[in-house]
Design an enzyme around this catalytic site. Structure first.
Site, PDB file in Angstrom:
ATOM      1  CG  ASP A  21      -6.974  -5.901  -0.794  1.00 10.27           C
ATOM      2  OD1 ASP A  21      -7.501  -5.265  -1.720  1.00 10.27           O
ATOM      3  OD2 ASP A  21      -5.959  -5.504  -0.190  1.00 10.27           O
ATOM      4  CD  GLU A  28      -0.655 -13.175  -3.103  1.00 11.67           C
ATOM      5  OE1 GLU A  28      -0.282 -13.131  -4.293  1.00 11.67           O
ATOM      6  OE2 GLU A  28      -1.581 -12.479  -2.657  1.00 11.67           O
ATOM      7  CD  GLN A  82      -3.070  -0.966   0.322  1.00  8.25           C
ATOM      8  OE1 GLN A  82      -3.197   0.078  -0.317  1.00  8.25           O
ATOM      9  NE2 GLN A  82      -3.916  -1.972   0.232  1.00  8.25           N
ATOM     10  CG  ASN A 139      -1.425  -4.217   4.491  1.00 13.73           C
ATOM     11  OD1 ASN A 139      -0.666  -3.618   5.238  1.00 13.73           O
ATOM     12  ND2 ASN A 139      -2.510  -3.653   3.986  1.00 13.73           N
ATOM     13  CD  GLU A 147      -7.499   0.448  -1.926  1.00 11.56           C
ATOM     14  OE1 GLU A 147      -7.095  -0.684  -1.595  1.00 11.56           O
ATOM     15  OE2 GLU A 147      -7.120   1.034  -2.959  1.00 11.56           O
ATOM     16  CE1 TYR A 163      -8.087 -12.765  -5.851  1.00 13.81           C
ATOM     17  CE2 TYR A 163      -9.676 -12.381  -4.086  1.00 13.81           C
ATOM     18  CZ  TYR A 163      -9.394 -12.801  -5.375  1.00 13.81           C
ATOM     19  OH  TYR A 163     -10.421 -13.240  -6.183  1.00 13.81           O
ATOM     20  CB  CYS A 223      -7.841  -1.128  -5.660  1.00 13.18           C
ATOM     21  SG  CYS A 223      -7.640  -2.533  -6.795  1.00 13.18           S
TER      22      CYS A 223
END
Length: 360
Positions: free
Chosen positions: A293, A231, A182, A215, A352, A210, A318
């Protein structure tokens, strides 16, 4: 807050409110950004003239022709990047080994003060370049990473370690030079706290798709019994595992699967050796919440069907357009109970968003 920043933020709020009005959305929770010095990343071309070189970006004129814009300062970038830019440029100009055929300079900063500079060249990097770059690294107290076609030279590290504060706890994150992170760290902290607040506390497990470098995974792990995060990118999986260990968290497992592959595994349609090798038994989990995400393209149809089976969905987006499209399916089984706008990218059209969906 200046009028220009407030106006652009108000425009985003108006746009999102209108776009999602059909879903009877709750009041939008808006998280503003600092007006300046908010980006922890900055990338510039290096423009060479007969007697000079400088940082450059491009913009198109009325004829759609690219125009070179000289950049001497970059107010949206973190102050540490602005402070380093002239010092680095002066040192590069003074050394032909470092300046010749230099094509781009990338900065990656952290709130805690670390700095990684990537120097990208059009020619091969030599042993002489390594010596000069190492000297410069020591002089400026920064990490330097060299790159040219088919070549990477890591002098010390190709990453920085960021520290993000979430409520009363500080988390450390390895952020690798070529991996996504980010860019607006201060807004990112607000996003992490928002996600934890809407997650509340559960005595069941969380599925995260994801997950990137973990994060959201790290702080969300405090709200659930266990977390299974997925991921596909190897570098991100490696960083996530490093971050989990560095932060002494023991209730997270990371599966190297895409969202589509996880759906197949969860439905029992396909077995994956990667799960067996990681010691992950999907059937041992009791999920009540899924966190997603996704990339700008949004979520595929089969994964959307999977999400509909969970009591709660926390969706960070996003891209409002793909979020809106995905909600056409998710709203059949869930209602939006929380909606947030995070101004990660001030002065751009990018938005976002964060939503909490709960089963009807």
């Amino acid at each position: 807050m200046t009028s220009s920043y407030q106006q652009q933020l108000d425009a985003k709020v108006e746009r999102i409110t209108a776009q999602f009005s059909e879903y009877n959305m709750p009041a939008l929770n808006v998280f503003a950004s600092p007006e300046n010095h908010f980006r922890m990343r900055a990338e510039f071309r290096i423009w060479h003239t007969e007697d000079d070189m400088f940082y450059a970006m491009f913009e198109r004129d009325e004829n759609q022709q690219k125009q070179v814009i000289r950049i001497d300062e970059f107010p949206i970038a973190d102050q540490s990047i602005n402070t380093l830019m002239p010092k680095l440029l002066h040192a590069l100009k003074a050394n032909p080994i470092l300046s010749t055929r230099l094509f781009e300079v990338h900065f990656l900063a952290t709130l805690k003060g670390e700095m990684l500079v990537s120097l990208v060249y059009r020619n091969a990097l030599t042993a002489e370049w390594e010596v000069a770059a190492k000297t410069l690294s020591e002089q400026l107290d920064i990490k330097i990473f060299g790159r040219s076609r088919g070549q990477k030279v890591i002098l010390t590290d190709d990453y920085v370690v960021e520290e993000l504060q979430v409520f009363d706890r500080t988390y450390q994150y390895k952020q690798i030079e070529s991996s996504f992170t980010q860019p607006n760290a201060q807004v990112c902290q607000k996003m992490l706290e928002w996600a934890c607040n809407v997650a509340q506390h559960s005595d069941q497990d969380l599925l995260e798709l994801y997950c990137g470098n973990g994060n959201f995974t790290l702080p969300l792990s405090t709200r659930f019994k266990r977390v299974l995060a997925t991921e596909l990118a190897k570098s991100s999986v490696y960083a996530a595992q490093w971050n989990i260990e560095k932060n002494n968290i023991d209730n997270i497992q990371v599966a190297r699967l895409s969202a589509e592959e996880f759906t197949q595994a969860y439905n029992g349609e396909r077995e994956f050796r990667r799960l067996q090798e990681a010691g992950i038994d999907i059937t041992s989990y009791s999920f009540d919440t899924v966190f997603v995400d996704p990339p700008r393209a949004g979520i595929d149809d089969e994964t959307l069907k999977l999400l509909q089976r969970f009591e709660r969905i926390i969706y960070i987006s996003c891209n409002p357009d793909t979020l809106h499209d995905n909600l056409k399916i998710l709203s059949k089984t869930h209602k939006i109970t929380q909606f947030a706008l995070f101004d990660q990218f001030p002065y751009t059209h990018h938005v976002e968003s964060g939503i909490l969906l709960e089963k009807i």
